[in-house]
Design an enzyme around this catalytic site. Structure first.
Site, PDB file in Angstrom:
ATOM      1  N   SER A 136       0.828  -1.197   0.000  1.00  0.00           N
ATOM      2  CA  SER A 136       0.000   0.000   0.000  1.00  0.00           C
ATOM      3  C   SER A 136       0.869   1.256   0.000  1.00  0.00           C
ATOM      4  O   SER A 136       1.791   1.374   0.816  1.00  0.00           O
ATOM      5  CB  SER A 136      -0.892  -0.052   1.253  1.00  0.00           C
ATOM      6  OG  SER A 136      -1.686   1.094   1.381  1.00  0.00           O
ATOM      7  N   SER A 188      -4.568  13.692  -4.062  1.00  0.00           N
ATOM      8  CA  SER A 188      -5.313  14.944  -4.135  1.00  0.00           C
ATOM      9  C   SER A 188      -4.790  16.062  -3.252  1.00  0.00           C
ATOM     10  O   SER A 188      -5.238  17.191  -3.366  1.00  0.00           O
ATOM     11  CB  SER A 188      -6.763  14.693  -3.799  1.00  0.00           C
ATOM     12  OG  SER A 188      -6.927  14.611  -2.411  1.00  0.00           O
ATOM     13  N   THR A 244     -15.237   7.498  -7.937  1.00  0.00           N
ATOM     14  CA  THR A 244     -16.386   8.059  -7.223  1.00  0.00           C
ATOM     15  C   THR A 244     -17.313   8.733  -8.224  1.00  0.00           C
ATOM     16  O   THR A 244     -16.879   9.178  -9.291  1.00  0.00           O
ATOM     17  CB  THR A 244     -15.954   9.074  -6.155  1.00  0.00           C
ATOM     18  OG1 THR A 244     -17.111   9.511  -5.437  1.00  0.00           O
ATOM     19  CG2 THR A 244     -15.298  10.301  -6.762  1.00  0.00           C
ATOM     20  N   LYS A 247     -17.373  13.387  -7.117  1.00  0.00           N
ATOM     21  CA  LYS A 247     -16.470  14.510  -7.348  1.00  0.00           C
ATOM     22  C   LYS A 247     -16.732  15.060  -8.761  1.00  0.00           C
ATOM     23  O   LYS A 247     -17.725  15.750  -8.946  1.00  0.00           O
ATOM     24  CB  LYS A 247     -15.047  14.104  -7.014  1.00  0.00           C
ATOM     25  CG  LYS A 247     -14.940  13.936  -5.474  1.00  0.00           C
ATOM     26  CD  LYS A 247     -13.671  13.362  -4.911  1.00  0.00           C
ATOM     27  CE  LYS A 247     -13.816  13.216  -3.390  1.00  0.00           C
ATOM     28  NZ  LYS A 247     -12.752  12.451  -2.757  1.00  0.00           N
ATOM     29  N   THR A 276     -26.543  -2.881   2.912  1.00  0.00           N
ATOM     30  CA  THR A 276     -26.887  -1.466   2.980  1.00  0.00           C
ATOM     31  C   THR A 276     -27.785  -1.114   1.800  1.00  0.00           C
ATOM     32  O   THR A 276     -27.678  -1.709   0.722  1.00  0.00           O
ATOM     33  CB  THR A 276     -25.602  -0.601   3.027  1.00  0.00           C
ATOM     34  OG1 THR A 276     -25.967   0.742   3.320  1.00  0.00           O
ATOM     35  CG2 THR A 276     -24.843  -0.631   1.728  1.00  0.00           C
TER      36      THR A 276
HETATM   37  C1  LIG Z   1     -12.920  11.470  -1.579  1.00  0.00           C
HETATM   38  C2  LIG Z   1     -12.074  10.245  -1.723  1.00  0.00           C
HETATM   39  C3  LIG Z   1     -12.633   8.962  -1.621  1.00  0.00           C
HETATM   40  C4  LIG Z   1     -14.022   8.745  -1.132  1.00  0.00           C
HETATM   41  O1  LIG Z   1     -14.954   9.055  -2.111  1.00  0.00           O
HETATM   42  P1  LIG Z   1     -16.421   9.485  -1.647  1.00  0.00           P
HETATM   43  O2  LIG Z   1     -17.260   9.180  -2.831  1.00  0.00           O
HETATM   44  O3  LIG Z   1     -16.347  10.926  -1.295  1.00  0.00           O
HETATM   45  O4  LIG Z   1     -16.777   8.641  -0.459  1.00  0.00           O
HETATM   46  C5  LIG Z   1     -11.851   7.871  -1.940  1.00  0.00           C
HETATM   47  N1  LIG Z   1     -10.562   8.010  -2.305  1.00  0.00           N
HETATM   48  C6  LIG Z   1      -9.975   9.220  -2.378  1.00  0.00           C
HETATM   49  C7  LIG Z   1      -8.561   9.316  -2.785  1.00  0.00           C
HETATM   50  C8  LIG Z   1     -10.712  10.373  -2.066  1.00  0.00           C
HETATM   51  O5  LIG Z   1     -10.121  11.555  -2.078  1.00  0.00           O
END
Ligand SMILES: *Cc1c(COP(=O)(O)O)cnc(C)c1O
Length: 425
Positions: A136, A188, A244, A247, A276
């Site tokens: 990792s 990020s 995701t 974003k 869930t």
């Molecule tokens: C924001 C983020 C996530 C989580 O994504 P969400 O859809 O907001 O839960 C996963 N990995 C990284 C690198 C992120 O910055």
């Protein structure tokens, strides 16, 4: 035991470390992004958001909002249950086909967030593999770290983007042992990019599986928004691509894509998927619309890259310490947690500019920063306004400018007295 006292002390500890967070009460204005209304002490004022992860402004795209509204009107607001119990809503089926196609994979699986997708998928894959060793990257996101922990598998952390270190760990494990390499494409906080090809080469050499988080790249990189792996023609060399919908795609949810068998195994074994409630159909339809739009439209990606490059240039030209970044992320170094928090308070209270302070443990101590994310909707004029506000803030608080590049350092004409913020409200 005094239970309340216990929790108060836990919070006191966070205060003592200067890590206590107060959330700004914001209301985004669809159609006027990045403008929002900020409520504080009974007053409401319009401000500009400079740290949104709605990177392309797709959260306010008329087609995306339209898909959301139409689908909610037809199918209602919620999914009605888990996919096992209440069946799979048709918009989710379409969304998964769209995602598999986006990354050129056989199958996709959608989760209620990117966080859940990482935690559930990494833990399930590594738990199913016998005696799996997880490799990792040290800067992996908290959701990946949780996945690694929950798997119960042995883990080795490799130095950030250090392929030589990764290779030594792979070599020590040997070709025969099951191995899963987990890493991100775009990190990020610094805006740097992983050496994906080199990692894929090593995975092949040592027979390891690869899992990449493309959360900060999907929608934004590659000719169809398939991320850095698409841009570099490497998608087929990575086993699992995670992303995701929250974003650049502007909605909510997370996903993995990969071979039918891996996806089916996660679907069948991951508690974080099984137990869930599914994403609401309206969100799935909105996400599909957003992904489809960004598969063919380059305009948003081009404009985002242009505005990010311009922001870096304008800030650097006045000596603001812009940290090196290969991507749309614009980190500006403050280097002190207290100053970082004061700077963001000042930007909001004095200048009506909202930027979250990025402090430890999100980034290493001493590298506290502002993390600025220009979008296609942050115009040149807004960039200039932000530059002036940053210069005023740097002067007022005595934050160091960049001394290495030796650009002409602008001085703000006048320091504005700080009346707000009244924190703790
Ligand atoms: C924001 C983020 C996530 C989580 O994504 P969400 O859809 O907001 O839960 C996963 N990995 C990284 C690198 C992120 O910055």
């Amino acid at each position: 035991m005094n239970y309340q006292r216990f929790f108060e002390e836990a919070i006191d500890q966070i205060h003592a470390e200067r890590r206590y967070r107060v959330f700004a009460d914001l209301e985004r204005i669809a159609g006027s992004f990045p403008k929002a209304i900020w409520r504080s002490n009974g007053e409401a004022q319009e401000i500009t958001v400079w740290c949104s992860n709605d990177y392309l402004g797709m959260g306010q795209h008329p087609d995306v909002i339209g898909a959301f509204q139409n689908t909610a009107g037809k199918m209602g607001s919620g999914a009605g249950g888990t996919r096992n119990i209440s069946g799979t809503n048709h918009p989710l089926v379409e969304l998964e086909l769209e995602l598999a196609d986006l990354h050129g994979k056989e199958a996709a699986l959608v989760f209620t967030s990117g966080f859940v997708s990482n935690e559930a998928s990494i833990s399930t894959i590594a738990r199913l593999l016998p005696n799996c060793l997880i490799l990792s990257d040290e800067l992996n996101h908290a959701s990946m770290i949780e996945g690694v922990r929950r798997s119960g598998a042995e883990k080795k952390i490799f130095r950030h983007n250090d392929v030589a270190h990764l290779e030594s760990l792979l070599q020590a494990a040997g070709r025969e042992r099951a191995k899963l390499i987990v890493f991100e494409s775009v990190y990020s906080m610094d805006g740097d990019i992983a050496p994906i090809k080199e990692i894929a080469d090593l995975a092949e050499k040592y027979n390891a599986m690869t899992y990449i988080d493309e959360v900060h790249a999907v929608g934004m990189y590659g000719p169809r928004g398939g991320g850095i792996t698409e841009r570099e023609g490497l998608a087929d060399r990575i086993d699992i691509i995670e992303g995701t919908l929250a974003k650049a795609f502007g909605t909510l949810g997370g996903y993995i894509t990969g071979t039918k068998s891996v996806i089916d195994a996660v679907r069948s074994f991951a508690p974080g998927f099984i137990f869930t409630t599914a994403l609401p159909p309206a969100i799935a339809a909105a996400a599909t619309t957003s992904i489809r739009h960004l598969k063919t439209s380059q305009a948003e990606r081009d404009a985002q890259q242009r505005q990010a490059a311009r922001a870096k240039e304008v800030f650097a030209s006045v000596g603001l310490p812009v940290m090196p970044s290969e991507t749309h992320i614009v980190p500006v170094l403050v280097g002190d947690p207290e100053l970082c928090k004061m700077a963001t308070d000042r930007l909001l209270g004095v200048h009506g500019i909202y930027i979250q302070p990025i402090n430890y443990p999100t980034v290493p101590r001493g590298t506290e920063r502002l993390r600025i994310t220009p979008t296609p909707f942050h115009t040149d004029a807004l960039i200039d306004v932000l530059k002036d506000a940053l210069v005023e803030t740097w002067d007022a608080l005595g934050i160091p400018y960049n001394t290495e590049g030796k650009p002409a350092v602008a001085k703000s004409d006048r320091i504005i007295p700080l009346l707000v913020p009244k924190s703790g409200g």
